[in-house]
Design a protein around this motif. Structure first.
Motif, PDB file in Angstrom:
ATOM      1  N   SER A   1      -1.020 -11.938   3.556  1.00 53.12           N
ATOM      2  CA  SER A   1      -2.418 -12.413   3.388  1.00 53.12           C
ATOM      3  C   SER A   1      -3.376 -11.970   2.448  1.00 53.12           C
ATOM      4  O   SER A   1      -4.392 -12.282   1.988  1.00 53.12           O
ATOM      5  CB  SER A   1      -3.149 -11.853   4.738  1.00 53.12           C
ATOM      6  OG  SER A   1      -3.096 -10.655   5.083  1.00 53.12           O
TER       7      SER A   1
ATOM      8  N   MET B   1       0.995   6.193   9.649  1.00 53.30           N
ATOM      9  CA  MET B   1       0.242   5.161  10.022  1.00 53.30           C
ATOM     10  C   MET B   1       1.251   4.671  11.042  1.00 53.30           C
ATOM     11  O   MET B   1       0.646   4.071  12.369  1.00 53.30           O
ATOM     12  CB  MET B   1       0.161   3.973   8.996  1.00 53.30           C
ATOM     13  CG  MET B   1      -0.167   2.618   9.559  1.00 53.30           C
ATOM     14  SD  MET B   1      -0.056   1.394   8.186  1.00 53.30           S
ATOM     15  CE  MET B   1       1.502   0.962   8.064  1.00 53.30           C
TER      16      MET B   1
ATOM     17  N   ARG C   1      -7.362  -5.930  -2.795  1.00 53.67           N
ATOM     18  CA  ARG C   1      -6.775  -5.166  -3.601  1.00 53.67           C
ATOM     19  C   ARG C   1      -5.873  -6.180  -4.666  1.00 53.67           C
ATOM     20  O   ARG C   1      -5.654  -5.890  -5.650  1.00 53.67           O
ATOM     21  CB  ARG C   1      -5.615  -4.237  -3.105  1.00 53.67           C
ATOM     22  CG  ARG C   1      -6.541  -3.250  -2.218  1.00 53.67           C
ATOM     23  CD  ARG C   1      -5.558  -2.352  -1.578  1.00 53.67           C
ATOM     24  NE  ARG C   1      -4.361  -2.784  -1.090  1.00 53.67           N
ATOM     25  CZ  ARG C   1      -4.108  -2.409   0.492  1.00 53.67           C
ATOM     26  NH1 ARG C   1      -4.727  -1.654   0.895  1.00 53.67           N
ATOM     27  NH2 ARG C   1      -3.014  -2.984   0.772  1.00 53.67           N
TER      28      ARG C   1
ATOM     29  N   SER D   1      -1.926  -7.734  12.181  1.00 51.31           N
ATOM     30  CA  SER D   1      -2.504  -6.390  11.699  1.00 51.31           C
ATOM     31  C   SER D   1      -3.911  -6.385  12.099  1.00 51.31           C
ATOM     32  O   SER D   1      -4.273  -5.161  12.548  1.00 51.31           O
ATOM     33  CB  SER D   1      -2.649  -6.389  10.254  1.00 51.31           C
ATOM     34  OG  SER D   1      -1.375  -6.588   9.654  1.00 51.31           O
ATOM     35  N   ARG D   2      -4.650  -7.314  12.169  1.00 48.14           N
ATOM     36  CA  ARG D   2      -5.917  -7.276  12.472  1.00 48.14           C
ATOM     37  C   ARG D   2      -6.062  -6.723  14.048  1.00 48.14           C
ATOM     38  O   ARG D   2      -6.955  -6.015  14.178  1.00 48.14           O
ATOM     39  CB  ARG D   2      -6.665  -8.691  12.636  1.00 48.14           C
ATOM     40  CG  ARG D   2      -8.195  -8.925  12.658  1.00 48.14           C
ATOM     41  CD  ARG D   2      -8.372 -10.398  12.511  1.00 48.14           C
ATOM     42  NE  ARG D   2     -10.044 -10.400  12.661  1.00 48.14           N
ATOM     43  CZ  ARG D   2     -10.715  -9.983  11.714  1.00 48.14           C
ATOM     44  NH1 ARG D   2     -10.661  -9.404  10.649  1.00 48.14           N
ATOM     45  NH2 ARG D   2     -12.237  -9.985  12.036  1.00 48.14           N
TER      46      ARG D   2
ATOM     47  N   ALA E   1       0.846  -1.242   0.001  1.00 46.20           N
ATOM     48  CA  ALA E   1       0.028  -0.004   0.010  1.00 46.20           C
ATOM     49  C   ALA E   1       0.940   1.220  -0.019  1.00 46.20           C
ATOM     50  O   ALA E   1       1.673   1.342   0.574  1.00 46.20           O
ATOM     51  CB  ALA E   1      -0.833   0.130   1.246  1.00 46.20           C
TER      52      ALA E   1
ATOM     53  N   MET F   1      -4.558  -3.138  14.256  1.00 43.03           N
ATOM     54  CA  MET F   1      -5.323  -1.898  13.886  1.00 43.03           C
ATOM     55  C   MET F   1      -6.381  -1.398  14.805  1.00 43.03           C
ATOM     56  O   MET F   1      -6.796  -0.449  14.989  1.00 43.03           O
ATOM     57  CB  MET F   1      -5.703  -2.101  12.462  1.00 43.03           C
ATOM     58  CG  MET F   1      -6.569  -3.271  11.949  1.00 43.03           C
ATOM     59  SD  MET F   1      -6.942  -3.010  10.219  1.00 43.03           S
ATOM     60  CE  MET F   1      -5.583  -3.614   9.359  1.00 43.03           C
TER      61      MET F   1
ATOM     62  N   LYS G   1      -2.170   3.603   3.202  1.00 41.53           N
ATOM     63  CA  LYS G   1      -2.364   2.586   4.030  1.00 41.53           C
ATOM     64  C   LYS G   1      -3.583   2.410   4.449  1.00 41.53           C
ATOM     65  O   LYS G   1      -4.504   3.285   4.620  1.00 41.53           O
ATOM     66  CB  LYS G   1      -1.272   2.700   5.336  1.00 41.53           C
ATOM     67  CG  LYS G   1       0.057   2.654   4.891  1.00 41.53           C
ATOM     68  CD  LYS G   1       0.714   1.631   4.114  1.00 41.53           C
ATOM     69  CE  LYS G   1       2.115   1.792   4.234  1.00 41.53           C
ATOM     70  NZ  LYS G   1       2.846   0.756   3.376  1.00 41.53           N
ATOM     71  N   TYR G   2      -3.950   1.091   4.782  1.00 45.42           N
ATOM     72  CA  TYR G   2      -5.489   0.730   5.331  1.00 45.42           C
ATOM     73  C   TYR G   2      -4.961   0.387   6.894  1.00 45.42           C
ATOM     74  O   TYR G   2      -4.127  -0.591   6.894  1.00 45.42           O
ATOM     75  CB  TYR G   2      -5.934  -0.591   4.620  1.00 45.42           C
ATOM     76  CG  TYR G   2      -6.666  -1.629   5.452  1.00 45.42           C
ATOM     77  CD1 TYR G   2      -7.755  -1.088   6.344  1.00 45.42           C
ATOM     78  CD2 TYR G   2      -6.342  -2.997   5.292  1.00 45.42           C
ATOM     79  CE1 TYR G   2      -8.379  -2.276   7.075  1.00 45.42           C
ATOM     80  CE2 TYR G   2      -6.700  -3.939   6.020  1.00 45.42           C
ATOM     81  CZ  TYR G   2      -8.188  -3.580   6.808  1.00 45.42           C
ATOM     82  OH  TYR G   2      -8.638  -4.470   7.268  1.00 45.42           O
ATOM     83  N   TRP G   3      -5.386   1.174   7.821  1.00 44.84           N
ATOM     84  CA  TRP G   3      -4.923   0.921   8.938  1.00 44.84           C
ATOM     85  C   TRP G   3      -6.160   1.085  10.056  1.00 44.84           C
ATOM     86  O   TRP G   3      -6.522   2.358  10.268  1.00 44.84           O
ATOM     87  CB  TRP G   3      -3.766   1.511   9.505  1.00 44.84           C
ATOM     88  CG  TRP G   3      -3.407   1.068  10.996  1.00 44.84           C
ATOM     89  CD1 TRP G   3      -3.226   1.450  12.074  1.00 44.84           C
ATOM     90  CD2 TRP G   3      -2.542  -0.460  11.150  1.00 44.84           C
ATOM     91  NE1 TRP G   3      -2.622   0.815  13.026  1.00 44.84           N
ATOM     92  CE2 TRP G   3      -2.215  -0.356  12.293  1.00 44.84           C
ATOM     93  CE3 TRP G   3      -2.347  -1.407  10.142  1.00 44.84           C
ATOM     94  CZ2 TRP G   3      -1.758  -1.579  12.989  1.00 44.84           C
ATOM     95  CZ3 TRP G   3      -2.044  -2.786  11.012  1.00 44.84           C
ATOM     96  CH2 TRP G   3      -1.729  -2.543  12.211  1.00 44.84           C
TER      97      TRP G   3
ATOM     98  N   ALA H   1       3.090  -3.727   8.835  1.00 42.32           N
ATOM     99  CA  ALA H   1       3.182  -4.151  10.083  1.00 42.32           C
ATOM    100  C   ALA H   1       4.057  -5.324  10.301  1.00 42.32           C
ATOM    101  O   ALA H   1       4.040  -6.318  10.499  1.00 42.32           O
ATOM    102  CB  ALA H   1       1.724  -4.798  10.585  1.00 42.32           C
TER     103      ALA H   1
ATOM    104  N   ASN I   1     -15.531  -6.493   7.921  1.00 42.85           N
ATOM    105  CA  ASN I   1     -13.820  -6.275   7.390  1.00 42.85           C
ATOM    106  C   ASN I   1     -13.989  -4.972   6.290  1.00 42.85           C
ATOM    107  O   ASN I   1     -13.517  -4.924   5.421  1.00 42.85           O
ATOM    108  CB  ASN I   1     -13.048  -7.358   6.805  1.00 42.85           C
ATOM    109  CG  ASN I   1     -11.740  -7.233   7.141  1.00 42.85           C
ATOM    110  OD1 ASN I   1     -11.383  -6.652   8.317  1.00 42.85           O
ATOM    111  ND2 ASN I   1     -10.946  -7.861   6.451  1.00 42.85           N
TER     112      ASN I   1
ATOM    113  N   GLY J   1     -11.685 -12.453   3.771  1.00 45.42           N
ATOM    114  CA  GLY J   1     -10.412 -13.076   4.384  1.00 45.42           C
ATOM    115  C   GLY J   1      -9.538 -12.205   5.188  1.00 45.42           C
ATOM    116  O   GLY J   1      -9.130 -12.496   6.004  1.00 45.42           O
ATOM    117  N   SER J   2      -9.263 -11.138   4.364  1.00 49.12           N
ATOM    118  CA  SER J   2      -7.989 -10.140   4.891  1.00 49.12           C
ATOM    119  C   SER J   2      -8.258  -8.817   3.919  1.00 49.12           C
ATOM    120  O   SER J   2      -8.342  -9.039   2.799  1.00 49.12           O
ATOM    121  CB  SER J   2      -6.843 -10.753   4.606  1.00 49.12           C
ATOM    122  OG  SER J   2      -5.598  -9.827   5.066  1.00 49.12           O
ATOM    123  N   GLY J   3      -8.397  -7.778   4.849  1.00 50.02           N
ATOM    124  CA  GLY J   3      -8.695  -6.652   3.886  1.00 50.02           C
ATOM    125  C   GLY J   3      -7.936  -6.137   2.678  1.00 50.02           C
ATOM    126  O   GLY J   3      -8.203  -6.127   1.337  1.00 50.02           O
ATOM    127  N   SER J   4      -6.558  -6.400   2.842  1.00 54.59           N
ATOM    128  CA  SER J   4      -5.586  -6.116   1.752  1.00 54.59           C
ATOM    129  C   SER J   4      -5.782  -6.928   0.441  1.00 54.59           C
ATOM    130  O   SER J   4      -5.363  -6.922  -0.415  1.00 54.59           O
ATOM    131  CB  SER J   4      -4.208  -6.195   2.419  1.00 54.59           C
ATOM    132  OG  SER J   4      -3.814  -7.181   3.040  1.00 54.59           O
TER     133      SER J   4
END
Ligand code: DP6
Length: 327
Positions: free
Chosen positions: A105, A243, A142, A192-193, A12, A196, A15-17, A284, A25, A136-139
């Protein structure tokens, strides 16, 4: 009912945080990434009546039920969509360290979403796959796409509103490179989960993060359109540091860097002062990703080779989205 898929991890630049809807999610803010051709996951999913339970083999190691929990709930989403009740065997391999802050992930769940759906006979659009991978996982939302990708945050409670889309494909800017420096191969202590979530609720900096991240996104999109590397690098670097400031000021503090990370950050700043145009971004974990242009790669790698503590240097260009490998 078997399918093999390959997907690349993404890094990213914005970032997604933080999540605003933990169950679905759904993130607090839009993010923007580049998919990387050097960090790849290959996953095979097979549903069969011969299997008596779900089984995951990750990097040649059979995972326990406890370790397979996320996978099993993700397979349940696919089974529900496809209206099947067969168990699956999943074999997945990364060509880079897993769960160490290298976005495994992102490629992992993107590959699983596509392989799982294909094996179950579902033919989803990329947008639908992105929505599924996100759970499953935010990232991973993408990594369904190649090139430069934006993930639109969406609304709390609205599953279909949060998905990624491609801004430019992987051929848009072949000169741009991401040099990944692997410093530690171990699994990170705080996922990360949970990290964040802690930043959202405990960091006094979190509000400033949300107040500025949209402007960073708009400026970076403009710079991408103009292929302005200087602005892309500076915005991405400063967004990453913002972040990390929410991480550092979480309670308890989240310090994903190690001493070598800091030494390299200072070194990168020093090289830049001396005319080598490079920027860093860090997720992370302790690993560093350097943004640079193709013309500087050789020179940069020569300099980096003098650091004994760098375990691996992975030279990445912008890569493709997830695709099916079946013959
Ligand atoms: C720092 O996508 O791993 O890499 O949605 O909880 O699985 P979950 O988190 P994940 O978080 C990635 C965080 C990051 C920044 C980014 O990739 O945008």
């Amino acid at each position: 009912m078997k399918s093999t898929v390959t997907a690349n991890a993404n890094i990213a630049l914005i970032k997604y945080w933080g999540k605003k809807d933990f169950d679905l999610n759904i993130p607090q803010n839009n993010s923007l990434s580049v998919t990387l051709d050097g960090l790849t996951t290959k996953t095979t999913v097979e549903f069969s009546s011969l299997y008596k339970h779900d089984e995951l083999i990750l990097n040649n190691i059979l995972q326990s039920i406890e370790e397979s929990k996320k996978l099993i709930s993700f397979l349940n989403l696919i089974r529900e969509k496809a209206n099947i009740n067969l168990f699956a065997k999943v074999i997945s391999e990364n060509n880079f360290p897993t769960a160490a802050g290298l976005a495994s992930s992102s490629s992992g769940f993107a590959a699983l979403a596509l392989a799982g759906c294909d094996a179950a006979g579902l033919n989803l659009s990329k947008k639908e796959l992105s929505i599924l991978a996100r759970k499953g996982s935010g990232s991973a939302a993408r990594s369904i796409f190649g090139g430069f990708v934006e993930w639109a945050a969406g609304k709390i409670g609205y599953d279909e509103s949060s998905y990624a889309m491609q801004l430019y494909d992987e051929n848009y800017w072949p000169e741009i490179r991401v040099i990944v420096l692997v410093l530690e191969e171990g699994k990170k202590e705080v996922s990360s989960r949970s990290g964040m979530q802690s930043s959202v609720f405990t960091s006094p900096m979190y509000k400033s993060w949300l107040d500025t991240v949209n402007l960073d996104l708009i400026s970076l999109k403009r710079a991408l359109l103009e292929k302005d590397f200087t602005r892309i690098g500076s915005i991405a670097e400063s967004n990453c540091l913002k972040m990390h400031s929410t991480m550092l000021t979480s309670n308890p503090p989240l310090i994903y860097w190690n001493a070598n990370t800091l030494e390299l950050v200072k070194y990168i700043l020093e090289l830049r002062k001396n005319g080598l145009e490079i920027y860093f971004t860090i997720d992370a974990g302790p690993q560093i990703k350097i943004l640079c242009l193709e013309k500087d790669v050789l020179n940069l790698k020569k300099k980096l080779n003098s650091f004994d503590f760098i375990n691996k240097i992975i030279d990445c260009s912008s890569g493709s989205g997830a695709f099916i490998l079946n013959e």
